[in-house]
Design a protein around this motif. Structure first.
Motif, PDB file in Angstrom:
ATOM      1  N   LYS A 180      -4.291  -6.181  -6.888  1.00  0.00           N
ATOM      2  CA  LYS A 180      -5.365  -5.525  -7.651  1.00  0.00           C
ATOM      3  C   LYS A 180      -6.269  -4.732  -6.723  1.00  0.00           C
ATOM      4  CE  LYS A 180      -5.190  -8.806 -11.432  1.00  0.00           C
ATOM      5  NZ  LYS A 180      -5.626 -10.149 -11.828  1.00  0.00           N
ATOM      6  N   THR A 181      -6.518  -5.288  -5.523  1.00  0.00           N
ATOM      7  CA  THR A 181      -7.362  -4.572  -4.559  1.00  0.00           C
ATOM      8  C   THR A 181      -6.724  -3.240  -4.171  1.00  0.00           C
ATOM      9  OG1 THR A 181      -7.988  -6.715  -3.698  1.00  0.00           O
ATOM     10  CG2 THR A 181      -8.592  -4.830  -2.350  1.00  0.00           C
ATOM     11  N   SER A 231      -4.544 -10.949  -6.253  1.00  0.00           N
ATOM     12  CA  SER A 231      -5.797 -10.280  -5.880  1.00  0.00           C
ATOM     13  C   SER A 231      -5.521  -9.138  -4.913  1.00  0.00           C
ATOM     14  CB  SER A 231      -6.807 -11.283  -5.319  1.00  0.00           C
ATOM     15  OG  SER A 231      -6.323 -11.818  -4.127  1.00  0.00           O
ATOM     16  N   LYS A 232      -4.551  -9.323  -4.007  1.00  0.00           N
ATOM     17  CA  LYS A 232      -4.188  -8.258  -3.077  1.00  0.00           C
ATOM     18  C   LYS A 232      -3.653  -7.038  -3.849  1.00  0.00           C
ATOM     19  CE  LYS A 232      -0.929  -7.409   0.539  1.00  0.00           C
ATOM     20  NZ  LYS A 232       0.297  -7.933   1.128  1.00  0.00           N
ATOM     21  N   GLN A 235       0.851  -1.200   0.000  1.00  0.00           N
ATOM     22  CA  GLN A 235       0.000   0.000   0.000  1.00  0.00           C
ATOM     23  C   GLN A 235       0.888   1.252   0.000  1.00  0.00           C
ATOM     24  OE1 GLN A 235      -3.624   0.133   0.011  1.00  0.00           O
ATOM     25  NE2 GLN A 235      -3.024   2.212  -0.600  1.00  0.00           N
TER      26      GLN A 235
END
Ligand code: UDX
Ligand code: ADP
Length: 463
Positions: A452-453, A449-450, A427
């Motif tokens: 992309k989130t 997926s992390k 992040q």
């Protein structure tokens, strides 16, 4: 011949770890590793074991235990040759950069120099063991030099190829799948084989020590590396098809790996294999096949290299295309420069070639690798001679901090699968980057997926 002292010429990625483990496991043997590179020897002798020249997990502990007890590092090559009963040759055999076989055949000049030095110095019978990755027929060349230039002493030449993989060298040496020793069928040859078998028998079970003729041993080394590299090129070929058709190469690899005839190892699609062995050994195989007129055999194996070059090129092309067909002036961050994790070795690393392509497109490359120095990164690029050293300095910056390396960058490319990359605060990285923030995962290590989130535009190999 009673074996009390062994020496190894060449204190590199093979010689250093191999001799350290032999010394640890055979405390009654005196093991001396010599090298003409005084800086390298000084680093091996550094009082702080954190400064030894080769990074291998667990190696520092073994060096700390054995060094000064029965393991010695020295530049006195001739003294070590003179005293030892067994001499390992573990010098580099790079691909020739000149003359006949340029770009393909192995350059045996370092081996030949060693053989001549042994011939000159030896005053009593010796067992000479070829350890470096060598093309077939090297033992024959060493034998010929020793027999024709020696002081009339007897030499037995053994082939004992090293199957350790960098990054896991210590474990591979402590628990080898097999030890391969090739030697002459004569009585003296068999005695020499037995002498070396006895060294390994200190820690390797008898059923894992294989003895063969010299030729089989040498060719087995090339064959093992060619088969392993072929698996990577095969799965990489499928990765491109997966990207086009909507299959996921990780799922395909898992599905085929569960077939016991195929097996699960060496099926990780990647930006391409690197390292000092695979490309060199396959090129040798191709060269040998061609020299016997076996053109189909040569072409078959050469395709493994062609596929690997394609995979590296495809990765850099995909970065350029995705970044709106231009990377000129854009900061692209490389996470990883080594050819695989847990090593500081960069020989033939895919990162070098991907960087070279992107520099041709006028990208600004930022590099972070936990174990590779800025000097090494530049030296690797300079070696390609694509542009001047000054131009490489202008185009590439190395960082000691991964977060700084990623700040303001347009895209991150993961080139090496270092474990720590997965654990980063992604992040925080995302927040500091240009948007859209692109990640090109050349090792399929990050959580798709992390990523992309968080908001990354995430590209993996083969999906
Ligand atoms: C190799 C052989 O494994 C070893 O037995 C031999 O003695 C020397 O050559 P090494 O080059 O140290 O060892 O590393 P290896 O683990 O084989 O990896 C070679 C390259 O293939 C690396 O760039 C690695 O990242 C890549 N690779 C490996 C893949 O891309 N996918 C895989 O599934 C496995
Ligand atoms: P590898 O991965 O095969 O171990 P390296 O390049 O890491 O290859 O190590 C080979 C070492 O051999 C180098 O440190 C080099 O200085 C050394 N070397 C090469 N030729 C000789 C020689 N004739 N005498 C002593 N050392 C040598």
């Amino acid at each position: 011949m009673k074996i009390t002292k062994i020496c190894c010429i060449g204190a590199g990625y093979v010689g250093g770890p191999t001799m350290a483990v032999i010394a640890q496991k055979c405390p009654t043997l005196q093991v001396t590793v010599v090298d003409m590179n005084a800086d390298r020897i000084a680093a091996w002798n550094d009082t702080d074991v954190a400064n030894i020249p080769i990074y291998e997990p667990g190696l520092d502990v073994i060096i700390a235990e054995a060094r000064g007890r029965n393991l010695f590092f020295s530049t006195e090559v001739e003294k070590a040759i003179d005293e030892a009963q067994i001499i390992f040759i573990s010098v580099n055999t790079p691909t020739k950069t000149y003359g006949k076989g340029k770009g393909m055949a192995a350059d045996l000049k370092y081996i030949e120099l060693c053989a001549r030095q042994i011939a000159r110095v030896a005053k009593d019978n010796k067992i000479v063991v070829e350890k470096s990755t060598l093309p077939v027929r090297t033992a024959e060349a060493i034998k010929s030099i020793l027999d024709h230039t020696g002081n009339g002493v007897q030499f037995q030449i053994l082939s004992n190829p090293e199957f350790l993989a960098e990054g896991t060298a210590v474990q591979d040496l402590l628990h080898p799948d097999r030890i391969l020793i090739g030697g002459d069928s004569s009585e003296e040859g068999q005695k020499a084989i037995q002498a070396l078998v006895d060294v390994y028998a200190n820690w390797v079970p008898a059923n894992k020590i294989l003895t063969t003729n010299v030729w089989s041993s040498e060719l087995s080394k090339l064959t093992a590396n060619a088969f392993l590299a072929q698996r990577i090129s095969s799965i990489n070929a499928m990765s491109e098809l997966c990207e086009k058709t909507g299959a996921d190469v990780k799922e395909v690899a898992k599905a085929i790996g569960m077939d016991s005839r195929i097996g699960a190892k060496f099926l990780k699609a990647s930006v391409g294999f690197g390292g000092s062995c695979f490309q060199k050994d396959i090129l040798n195989l191709v060269y040998i096949a061609k020299s016997y007129g076996l053109n189909e055999v040569a072409d078959y194996w050469e395709q493994v290299i062609i596929m690997n070059d394609h995979q590296k090129r495809r990765f850099s092309n995909s970065i350029v295309q995705t970044l709106y067909n231009t990377v000129a002036g854009k900061k692209i961050t490389f996470l990883g420069w080594a050819f695989k994790k847990d090593t500081n070795d960069t020989r033939e690393s895919a990162a070098i070639y991907v960087a070279d392509h992107l520099l041709n497109e006028q990208a600004k490359i930022a590099v972070f690798d936990p174990k590779v120095s800025a000097k090494k990164v530049l030296a690797d690029l300079d070696y390609l001679e694509t542009r001047t050293c000054e131009e490489n300095i202008a185009g590439v910056t190395s960082y000691d901090d991964p977060y700084l390396a990623c700040r303001d960058s347009h895209a991150i490319a993961v080139l090496t699968e270092w474990d720590e990359f997965v654990a980063y605060d992604w992040q925080k990285i995302y927040d500091s980057m240009q948007k859209p923030a692109f990640v090109f995962d050349g090792r399929n290590v990050l959580n798709a997926s992390k990523m992309k989130t968080i908001g990354f535009v995430y590209h993996a190999i083969g999906s």
